[in-house]
Enzyme design. Structure first.
Site, PDB file in Angstrom:
ATOM      1  N   HIS A 150       0.983  -1.313   0.103  1.00 13.64           N
ATOM      2  CA  HIS A 150       0.072   0.146  -0.150  1.00 13.64           C
ATOM      3  C   HIS A 150       0.947   1.273   0.145  1.00 13.64           C
ATOM      4  CE1 HIS A 150      -3.885   2.231   0.672  1.00 13.64           C
ATOM      5  NE2 HIS A 150      -3.139   3.216   1.220  1.00 13.64           N
ATOM      6  N   CYS A 151       0.751   2.175  -0.922  1.00 11.87           N
ATOM      7  CA  CYS A 151       1.577   3.109  -1.109  1.00 11.87           C
ATOM      8  C   CYS A 151       0.851   4.564  -0.676  1.00 11.87           C
ATOM      9  CB  CYS A 151       1.843   3.286  -2.743  1.00 11.87           C
ATOM     10  SG  CYS A 151       3.171   4.734  -3.051  1.00 11.87           S
ATOM     11  N   PRO A 152       1.184   5.215   0.478  1.00 12.53           N
ATOM     12  CA  PRO A 152       0.305   6.438   0.768  1.00 12.53           C
ATOM     13  C   PRO A 152       0.446   7.548  -0.495  1.00 12.53           C
ATOM     14  CG  PRO A 152       2.238   6.314   1.952  1.00 12.53           C
ATOM     15  CD  PRO A 152       2.151   5.022   1.232  1.00 12.53           C
ATOM     16  N   ASN A 156      -3.262   4.605  -2.398  1.00 14.02           N
ATOM     17  CA  ASN A 156      -3.896   3.308  -2.972  1.00 14.02           C
ATOM     18  C   ASN A 156      -3.262   2.142  -2.751  1.00 14.02           C
ATOM     19  OD1 ASN A 156      -5.977   1.376  -3.975  1.00 14.02           O
ATOM     20  ND2 ASN A 156      -5.775   2.195  -6.191  1.00 14.02           N
TER      21      ASN A 156
END
Length: 299
Positions: A150-152, A156
């Site tokens: 999960h990449c802030p 997403n």
């Protein structure tokens, strides 16, 4: 007794039943994660790119008396910036491969008519039937197929359906960062020679401060995105997500060879379409579907 790999493959054998109408509806919805940290990071990403646009265009290129230097670099930088921001939007607003929520009901599982010894897995957090290589994201509150992480910064998960856009995002951000560093270095060298006279519409102290901040930003972004780009390509070529690598999971699936993995993620044989974040974008159809089925938000 079946091995773990056989039991996991049993899930895939029932995929037509597990990914029915609900997933088709989800694919037509606008996907957006309502996470405060992610939304702030996404806003910061756009703000920093806009800052780079401002400094490159109004501090370095437009004041230049060399028409062709301004034109070529201006077109190249702005074109790459548009591709980077488009890739960011596609990564952020594309369903990464969410498993239908709440389909692991007792009645539904009984309707699958499993044979003796067949096993399916249920996620207790989102009450979903969990396919092979799916992992639960505590931020998206969904199980994601082939979840990498999960990449802030894109607010997403990076998963089966949007990994391609994430790779393009890291590649284009690294490209404009490198371009900005080169332009800044050349601008410093040129302006020092003429002692900053007629070098910029801004005063020398302001121009220097803007350029220094741009260089720091570009260096940070270049390092981060170049590493992420290399990591993603390595994961795709080895058919292993970052979560699977960190957990040191033994593969229970048949790994794709390198080019097959790249073709599976980017779609089709190598072509210029691999580098096009607009590929497959049907804005009019998406807007019609959004009006019909509403947007899908994860809170």
């Amino acid at each position: 007794m079946q091995s773990s790999g056989q039991r996991l493959r049993d899930v895939e054998q029932h995929q037509p039943l597990l990914s029915g109408g609900e997933e088709e509806v989800t694919a037509g919805r606008v996907w957006f994660i309502q996470d405060s940290c992610g939304m702030v990071c996404a806003f910061m990403t756009w703000s920093l790119v806009m800052y780079a646009e401002f400094v490159v265009n109004f501090v370095m290129l437009l004041p230049s008396k060399n028409f062709w230097y301004t034109l070529i670099n201006g077109v190249a930088f702005n074109f790459l910036a548009v591709l980077a921001l488009t890739s960011h939007l596609r990564t952020m607003l594309t369903d990464p491969g969410a498993v239908p929520k709440g389909n692991a009901t007792k009645e539904y599982m009984e309707s699958l008519q499993l044979k003796p010894g067949e096993v399916i897995y249920k996620c207790p957090k989102c009450c979903s039937i969990k396919p092979e290589r799916a992992h639960h994201c505590s931020i998206c509150k969904r199980c994601i197929r082939k979840m990498d992480h999960h990449c802030p910064w894109v607010n997403n998960c990076v998963g089966e359906n949007n990994q391609r856009f994430f790779v393009l995002f890291t590649m284009y951000i690294a490209s404009i960062s490198l371009h900005a560093l080169c332009l800044s270095g050349f601008h410093f060298f040129t302006c020092v020679k003429v002692q900053w006279n007629e070098c910029s519409d801004f005063s020398p102290p302001v121009a220097v401060m803007l350029l220094i901040f741009l260089c720091l930003e570009a260096l940070l972004f270049l390092t981060f995105t170049a590493v992420m780009f290399g990591t993603q390509i390595h994961s795709i070529c080895n058919d292993e997500t970052e979560i699977e690598r960190l957990k040191n999971e033994k593969p229970t699936w048949e790994r794709r060879v390198r080019w097959d993995g790249m073709k599976a993620v980017f779609g089709g044989p190598p072509s210029l379409l691999w580098f096009n974040p607009f590929a497959g974008l049907r804005l009019r159809m998406l807007m019609v579907r959004a009006r019909r089925s509403g947007a899908e938000f994860s809170v």
